[in-house]
Design a protein around this motif. Structure first.
Motif, mmCIF file in Angstrom:
data_model
loop_
_atom_site.group_PDB
_atom_site.id
_atom_site.type_symbol
_atom_site.label_atom_id
_atom_site.label_comp_id
_atom_site.label_asym_id
_atom_site.label_seq_id
_atom_site.Cartn_x
_atom_site.Cartn_y
_atom_site.Cartn_z
ATOM 1 N N LYS A 115 -5.840 -39.151 35.073
ATOM 2 C CA LYS A 115 -6.704 -39.285 34.269
ATOM 3 C C LYS A 115 -7.409 -40.364 34.646
ATOM 4 O O LYS A 115 -8.314 -41.007 33.883
ATOM 5 C CB LYS A 115 -5.934 -40.056 32.957
ATOM 6 C CG LYS A 115 -5.115 -38.887 32.131
ATOM 7 C CD LYS A 115 -4.338 -39.394 30.980
ATOM 8 C CE LYS A 115 -3.920 -38.231 30.155
ATOM 9 N NZ LYS A 115 -2.969 -38.774 28.934
ATOM 10 N N LEU A 116 -7.602 -40.832 35.841
ATOM 11 C CA LEU A 116 -8.222 -41.919 36.331
ATOM 12 C C LEU A 116 -9.619 -41.952 36.284
ATOM 13 O O LEU A 116 -10.374 -42.986 35.941
ATOM 14 C CB LEU A 116 -7.785 -42.199 38.087
ATOM 15 C CG LEU A 116 -8.195 -43.334 38.570
ATOM 16 C CD1 LEU A 116 -7.630 -44.783 37.860
ATOM 17 C CD2 LEU A 116 -7.829 -43.516 39.889
ATOM 18 N N ASP A 117 -10.326 -40.808 36.429
ATOM 19 C CA ASP A 117 -11.571 -40.563 36.385
ATOM 20 C C ASP A 117 -12.221 -40.222 34.820
ATOM 21 O O ASP A 117 -13.550 -40.544 34.749
ATOM 22 C CB ASP A 117 -12.289 -39.490 37.098
ATOM 23 C CG ASP A 117 -12.038 -39.568 38.611
ATOM 24 O OD1 ASP A 117 -12.088 -40.689 39.207
ATOM 25 O OD2 ASP A 117 -11.908 -38.523 39.382
ATOM 26 N N GLY A 118 -11.200 -40.247 34.102
ATOM 27 C CA GLY A 118 -11.790 -40.152 32.584
ATOM 28 C C GLY A 118 -11.305 -41.363 31.575
ATOM 29 O O GLY A 118 -11.102 -42.246 32.391
ATOM 30 N N CYS A 119 -10.833 -41.061 30.615
ATOM 31 C CA CYS A 119 -10.247 -41.867 29.625
ATOM 32 C C CYS A 119 -8.727 -42.172 30.179
ATOM 33 O O CYS A 119 -8.063 -41.409 29.879
ATOM 34 C CB CYS A 119 -10.227 -41.524 28.073
ATOM 35 S SG CYS A 119 -9.641 -42.753 27.049
ATOM 36 N N ILE A 120 -8.492 -43.513 30.269
ATOM 37 C CA ILE A 120 -7.221 -43.907 30.341
ATOM 38 C C ILE A 120 -6.771 -44.725 29.144
ATOM 39 O O ILE A 120 -5.905 -45.223 29.276
ATOM 40 C CB ILE A 120 -6.887 -44.636 31.605
ATOM 41 C CG1 ILE A 120 -7.562 -46.131 31.567
ATOM 42 C CG2 ILE A 120 -7.226 -44.081 33.040
ATOM 43 C CD1 ILE A 120 -7.101 -46.879 32.669
#
Length: 160
Positions: A115-120
């Motif tokens: 999820k690092l590149d998106g919503c965390i």
């Protein structure tokens, strides 16, 4: 009393333990103060460590490097004997609990990587996506902090 004098004669000084483990003397004193190691005292008041304390301190070092707290480490070590070298059975017991904590940490790290590149979320990295995944900040009902990451939740229901 005789066992104590034998330990003093065969024991290690804090400097020797520091040299063997790579820990500073102050770190070893800190761990002693937290109850993670229990050296004896010589008649002159010096700390005398058992050779098994090297293993305990090495375990502490490894556990801290993977992110365990002092409290978690203390709980794991509490099942080991203080005054004798742990047996294979002793270490098997502690490794079972340690493995469980490692599995939890690995799962969290894998979710974070996914999820690092998106919503965390939500402590939001993308307000546009947040309007879709977390309308009206409904994630607050899941608790504090990055709930989508910690709870492995992907989408909050849009129903009230």
């Amino acid at each position: 009393m005789e066992g104590f004098f034998m330990a003093v004669q065969t024991g290690l000084t804090i400097g020797e333990v520091a040299a063997r483990t790579g820990l500073s003397v102050s770190a070893i004193r800190f761990y002693e103060g937290r109850g993670l190691v229990h050296p004896e005292r010589s008649p002159g008041g010096q700390r005398v460590f058992l050779r098994s304390d090297i293993r305990r301190l090495s375990f502490i070092l490894i556990a801290q490097q993977i992110g365990l707290t002092i409290e978690e480490i203390g709980q794991l070590l509490s099942s080991l004997p203080d005054r004798r070298t742990p047996t294979k059975r002793d270490w098997t017991r502690i490794s079972t609990a340690f493995r469980h904590l490692l599995d939890e940490r690995i799962a969290l790290m894998e979710r974070t990587r996914r999820k690092l590149d998106g919503c965390i979320g939500c402590g939001c990295l993308s307000l546009k996506k947040c309007q879709l995944y977390n309308p009206e900040d409904r994630a607050r009902g899941l608790g504090t902090g990055p709930r989508f990451l910690l709870d492995d939740v992907s989408v909050v229901s849009t129903e009230s």
